[in-house]
Scaffold this motif. Structure first.
Motif, mmCIF file in Angstrom:
data_model
loop_
_atom_site.group_PDB
_atom_site.id
_atom_site.type_symbol
_atom_site.label_atom_id
_atom_site.label_comp_id
_atom_site.label_asym_id
_atom_site.label_seq_id
_atom_site.Cartn_x
_atom_site.Cartn_y
_atom_site.Cartn_z
ATOM 1 N N PRO A 26 -45.966 -34.868 67.223
ATOM 2 C CA PRO A 26 -44.148 -34.328 66.750
ATOM 3 C C PRO A 26 -42.794 -34.878 66.696
ATOM 4 C CG PRO A 26 -45.670 -32.691 66.572
ATOM 5 C CD PRO A 26 -46.741 -34.484 67.639
ATOM 6 N N GLU A 27 -43.271 -35.240 68.551
ATOM 7 C CA GLU A 27 -41.499 -35.327 69.193
ATOM 8 C C GLU A 27 -41.038 -36.610 68.888
ATOM 9 O OE1 GLU A 27 -45.027 -36.251 71.814
ATOM 10 O OE2 GLU A 27 -44.551 -34.701 70.668
ATOM 11 N N SER A 28 -42.110 -37.446 67.992
ATOM 12 C CA SER A 28 -41.469 -38.612 67.571
ATOM 13 C C SER A 28 -40.489 -38.859 66.702
ATOM 14 C CB SER A 28 -42.335 -39.761 67.966
ATOM 15 O OG SER A 28 -43.357 -39.518 66.858
ATOM 16 N N SER B 194 -30.367 -42.673 67.793
ATOM 17 C CA SER B 194 -29.441 -41.753 68.148
ATOM 18 C C SER B 194 -28.163 -42.732 68.717
ATOM 19 C CB SER B 194 -30.052 -41.558 69.621
ATOM 20 O OG SER B 194 -29.247 -41.284 70.494
ATOM 21 N N TYR B 195 -26.934 -42.034 68.285
ATOM 22 C CA TYR B 195 -25.627 -42.999 69.263
ATOM 23 C C TYR B 195 -24.917 -42.752 70.132
ATOM 24 C CZ TYR B 195 -24.196 -44.018 63.936
ATOM 25 O OH TYR B 195 -24.939 -44.213 62.462
ATOM 26 N N LEU B 196 -25.884 -41.181 70.166
ATOM 27 C CA LEU B 196 -25.350 -40.496 71.762
ATOM 28 C C LEU B 196 -26.353 -41.432 73.019
ATOM 29 C CD1 LEU B 196 -24.123 -38.683 73.525
ATOM 30 C CD2 LEU B 196 -25.975 -37.572 73.366
ATOM 31 N N ILE B 197 -27.226 -42.574 73.037
ATOM 32 C CA ILE B 197 -28.297 -42.694 74.085
ATOM 33 C C ILE B 197 -27.947 -44.102 74.707
ATOM 34 C CG2 ILE B 197 -30.196 -44.123 74.895
ATOM 35 C CD1 ILE B 197 -31.664 -41.077 73.292
ATOM 36 N N PRO B 198 -27.504 -44.928 73.415
ATOM 37 C CA PRO B 198 -26.458 -46.296 74.626
ATOM 38 C C PRO B 198 -25.487 -46.159 74.480
ATOM 39 C CG PRO B 198 -26.847 -45.915 71.851
ATOM 40 C CD PRO B 198 -27.839 -44.741 72.059
ATOM 41 N N ALA B 199 -24.634 -45.175 74.368
ATOM 42 C CA ALA B 199 -23.085 -44.339 74.755
ATOM 43 C C ALA B 199 -23.584 -44.419 76.243
ATOM 44 C CB ALA B 199 -22.465 -43.576 73.866
ATOM 45 N N PRO C 122 -33.665 -53.863 77.497
ATOM 46 C CA PRO C 122 -33.435 -52.777 77.044
ATOM 47 C C PRO C 122 -34.397 -52.282 76.483
ATOM 48 C CG PRO C 122 -31.282 -54.381 76.534
ATOM 49 C CD PRO C 122 -32.732 -54.957 77.458
ATOM 50 N N THR C 123 -34.564 -52.793 75.669
ATOM 51 C CA THR C 123 -36.152 -52.431 74.691
ATOM 52 C C THR C 123 -37.278 -52.259 75.126
ATOM 53 O OG1 THR C 123 -35.410 -54.041 72.772
ATOM 54 C CG2 THR C 123 -37.767 -53.219 72.301
ATOM 55 N N GLY C 124 -37.428 -52.649 76.550
ATOM 56 C CA GLY C 124 -38.069 -51.844 76.903
ATOM 57 C C GLY C 124 -37.977 -50.910 78.103
ATOM 58 N N ILE C 125 -36.592 -50.421 78.462
ATOM 59 C CA ILE C 125 -36.422 -49.714 79.830
ATOM 60 C C ILE C 125 -36.500 -48.291 78.085
ATOM 61 C CG2 ILE C 125 -34.253 -48.650 80.338
ATOM 62 C CD1 ILE C 125 -33.786 -51.344 81.204
ATOM 63 N N ASN C 126 -36.408 -48.399 77.467
ATOM 64 C CA ASN C 126 -35.596 -47.429 76.218
ATOM 65 C C ASN C 126 -37.272 -47.101 75.014
ATOM 66 O OD1 ASN C 126 -33.157 -46.995 75.770
ATOM 67 N ND2 ASN C 126 -32.478 -47.952 74.187
ATOM 68 N N PHE D 30 -38.172 -43.372 76.606
ATOM 69 C CA PHE D 30 -38.023 -42.263 75.555
ATOM 70 C C PHE D 30 -39.682 -41.808 75.088
ATOM 71 C CE2 PHE D 30 -33.721 -43.534 76.925
ATOM 72 C CZ PHE D 30 -32.905 -42.095 76.530
ATOM 73 N N ASP D 31 -40.643 -42.999 75.439
ATOM 74 C CA ASP D 31 -41.655 -42.261 74.634
ATOM 75 C C ASP D 31 -42.277 -43.017 73.704
ATOM 76 O OD1 ASP D 31 -44.719 -41.651 75.167
ATOM 77 O OD2 ASP D 31 -43.891 -39.236 74.470
ATOM 78 N N ASN D 32 -42.638 -41.625 72.772
ATOM 79 C CA ASN D 32 -42.664 -41.847 70.935
ATOM 80 C C ASN D 32 -41.293 -42.363 70.616
ATOM 81 O OD1 ASN D 32 -45.530 -41.787 70.789
ATOM 82 N ND2 ASN D 32 -45.240 -39.950 72.124
ATOM 83 N N ARG D 33 -40.202 -41.739 70.600
ATOM 84 C CA ARG D 33 -38.718 -41.403 69.903
ATOM 85 C C ARG D 33 -38.301 -42.687 69.640
ATOM 86 N NH1 ARG D 33 -33.236 -38.338 70.676
ATOM 87 N NH2 ARG D 33 -32.258 -39.292 68.339
ATOM 88 N N PHE D 34 -38.531 -44.818 70.544
ATOM 89 C CA PHE D 34 -38.001 -45.781 69.992
ATOM 90 C C PHE D 34 -39.813 -46.170 69.770
ATOM 91 C CE2 PHE D 34 -34.041 -44.018 72.516
ATOM 92 C CZ PHE D 34 -33.678 -43.595 70.690
#
Length: 587
Positions: free
Chosen positions: A132-134, A145-150, A298-302, A306-310
């Motif tokens: 469910p958290e994804s 998310s607009y906030l996370i990369p900002a 950056p793809t690997g970092i996210n 952020f686990d399942n979200r991205f």
């Protein structure tokens, strides 16, 4: 005896009936089948690597699984007659499992059924019900998310500035330490400038800064933003570095290279990392995750942070691709240089990686997203003074596909480009926009000609390797052109030729009286020896003519012949088959 004979006959009859029933069941097992096509709901094109799962309604268990092929087709064998449900799913298309609308009934009289499905769409779930958290879906945009990369981009800049303060603590310009920036210098740069042309080394301005911009693009893209949204983040990130990262005045050339060139660079790296993650389907393992992170950090970092979200993988939509890795050594070099200190070039080992993504002609593939077609080439040399010979990128930003008869397919439109070329004695780099076309033409049913023709304008830097004045290169607006051809002879041989030209004017730079004309020609032949293994011969020639009012005219040229081993990608020479042209088994 008579009773014994009757008993024997009864047993024999029972065995015959049982054998008949068994053979009937075996015949069904061989012929029972559910097949069909799975397509994208927007483009109506077949999707590869969609997982198919068939469940027995009565028994409540999965009885068959499968996966779609390159055209989106699937076929699964069903062992026994009965009533079944079918569902399809694919990473990168959200987390929903689309189900066939009706139960599928197979029997002795109807052993085969066809079920076609669409995947994607607003009705898809915004998260995996099992996790469910994804939350992110590339199709619906849910969870991006607009906030996370900002937050990530300024954090990255702070870390980079902190590292530079330690590593280059004694670097000064105009009496100030370059990286001792503060709130005061940031405010002064932001509101008062002045913007100009900086004096950093060529490889810093034209390679390191675009790669830095690719990081901004990667943070935004891997958080679910589309290309245009990420382009904005990349330019804001570049602006922040120019105004807050250094004490020197902000520079126009860096804004072009990092903000625009970096977006092209970052998008290509993001796409290639996503291809690695897609693989042949299924959940990416450790090595695929590691490979993707190396290509696009950056793809690997996210994905890790952020686990399942991205975790959903950007859907490639199964483009036609061509890729090759070449390892070799330059065997002979020609040099004509009136101004260089040395007139010889040592023999060098070379590594060349090329990828063409979204080649025209693939049935069902569309060009609705920026860089659904791109061409990437990277050449490295075993030379500590010049490890990066060239990085060349071009991609379709806005355009559409077209055809001319049965044997010709192409795309045309607005292309974005980033080039960095440094052949020993001079160099040129450009961030550009061009109009042009990329095509494939089947000359016969087994011989294909692929090519690109582009013409446009860029903001470029070019110059000599030998230091002359404050900086060894110059900036300006640069009209430029490209012609690329690749002739594919069946499954055995390929000839390729690419010519580039740049005319650097003084407009927009700090040397308005100067002019440079630069050309580069790359020719090669590749012969496939066994499966994906091939041998090749390459000749590269680069020429520069420069005129500046404060120095003598300069003419330079260099040419190199190399013998290379080539490892071809899974599509080998990359010719795209359609209709009666080509053989998909070759590619």
């Amino acid at each position: 005896m008579e009773r014994l004979i009757k008993t024997f006959k009864a047993i024999l009859a029972s065995l015959i009936v049982a054998a008949t029933i068994s053979m009937g069941g075996q015949a069904f097992a061989q012929e029972g089948e559910i097949s069909g096509t799975v397509k994208d709901h927007k483009s109506d094109q077949g999707i590869q690597w969609v997982k198919i799962k068939v469940k027995d309604i009565t028994a409540g268990r999965v009885v068959a699984t499968g996966v779609t092929d390159a055209a989106g087709n699937y076929s699964v064998v069903i062992p026994v007659p009965g009533k079944y449900s079918l569902e399809a799913s694919k990473r990168g298309y959200g987390y929903a499992r689309v189900k066939a609308p009706d139960l599928i009934e197979l029997s002795d009289t109807i052993p085969k059924q066809t079920v076609n499905l669409l995947i994607g769409g607003e009705e898809w779930l915004k998260y995996d019900p099992d996790v469910p958290e994804s939350a992110m879906s590339w199709e619906t945009g849910a969870g991006k998310s607009y906030l996370i990369p900002a937050m990530e981009i300024p954090t990255f800049l702070l870390l980079l500035n902190g590292y530079n303060r330690l590593a280059y603590s004694n670097l000064e310009e105009n009496g100030e330490k370059v990286y001792d920036s503060s709130w005061s210098t940031f405010r002064s740069h932001l509101f008062h400038g002045p913007w100009g042309i900086d004096t950093d080394a060529f490889n810093i301005n034209q390679f390191a800064h675009p790669y830095q911009g690719s990081m901004y693009q990667g943070f935004a893209r891997s958080a679910g933003l589309n290309y245009w949204e990420s382009l904005l983040y990349t330019n804001v990130g570049s602006l922040l570095w120019e105004t807050a990262g250094e004490t020197t005045d902000p520079s126009v050339n860096d804004q072009f290279a990092s903000g625009i060139g970096g977006s092209f660079f970052g998008e290509v790296l993001f796409r290639m990392a996503s291809l690695v993650l897609e693989g042949d389907g299924g959940k990416p393992g450790f090595w695929r995750e590691m490979g993707a992170a190396i290509i696009s950090p950056p793809t690997g970092i996210n994905r890790l942070a952020f686990d399942n979200r991205f975790k959903p993988i950007f859907p490639s939509h199964n483009p036609a691709t061509f890729s090759r890795l070449q390892l070799g050594v330059s065997l002979k070099s020609d040099l004509n240089d009136r101004s260089a200190a040395s007139s010889t070039i040592d023999t060098e080992a070379t590594v060349d990686f090329t990828m063409a993504y979204g080649l025209p002609g693939k049935p069902g593939y569309s060009y609705k997203r920026p860089l659904d077609y791109f061409h990437f080439e990277f050449i490295s040399l075993a030379n500590p003074d010049n490890p990066f010979d060239s990085i060349m990128i071009r991609g379709l930003l806005l355009g559409k596909d077209y055809d001319a008869g049965d044997s010709y397919r192409g795309i045309w439109g607005l292309y974005g480009g980033y080039d960095y070329i440094s052949p020993h004695i001079f160099r040129v780099s450009s961030t550009s926009l061009s109009l042009g076309t990329t095509y494939q033409w089947w000359l016969t049913r087994a011989v294909a000609l692929q090519g690109s023709v582009l013409g446009g304008v860029g903001y470029a830097a070019a110059g000599n390797v030998k230091q002359e004045g404050e900086r060894d290169y110059h900036y300006g607006v640069a009209p430029q052109g490209l012609v690329g051809l690749r002739l594919i002879l069946g499954e055995r041989t390929m000839f390729d030729l690419t010519g580039r030209s740049y005319y650097l004017t003084g407009m927009g730079g700090d040397d308005p009286g100067g002019r440079e004309a630069i050309g580069r020609l790359n020719m090669g032949v590749t012969v496939r020896v066994y499966e994906r293994h091939a041998l090749g011969l390459i000749y590269i020639v680069s020429v520069r003519d420069a005129q500046y009012p404060d120095r003598a005219d300069s003419h330079q040229s260099t040419g190199t012949i190399s013998l290379v081993y080539t490892l071809l990608g899974k599509n080998r020479f990359g010719a795209v088959a359609w209709g009666n042209y080509g053989n998909s088994e070759w590619y």
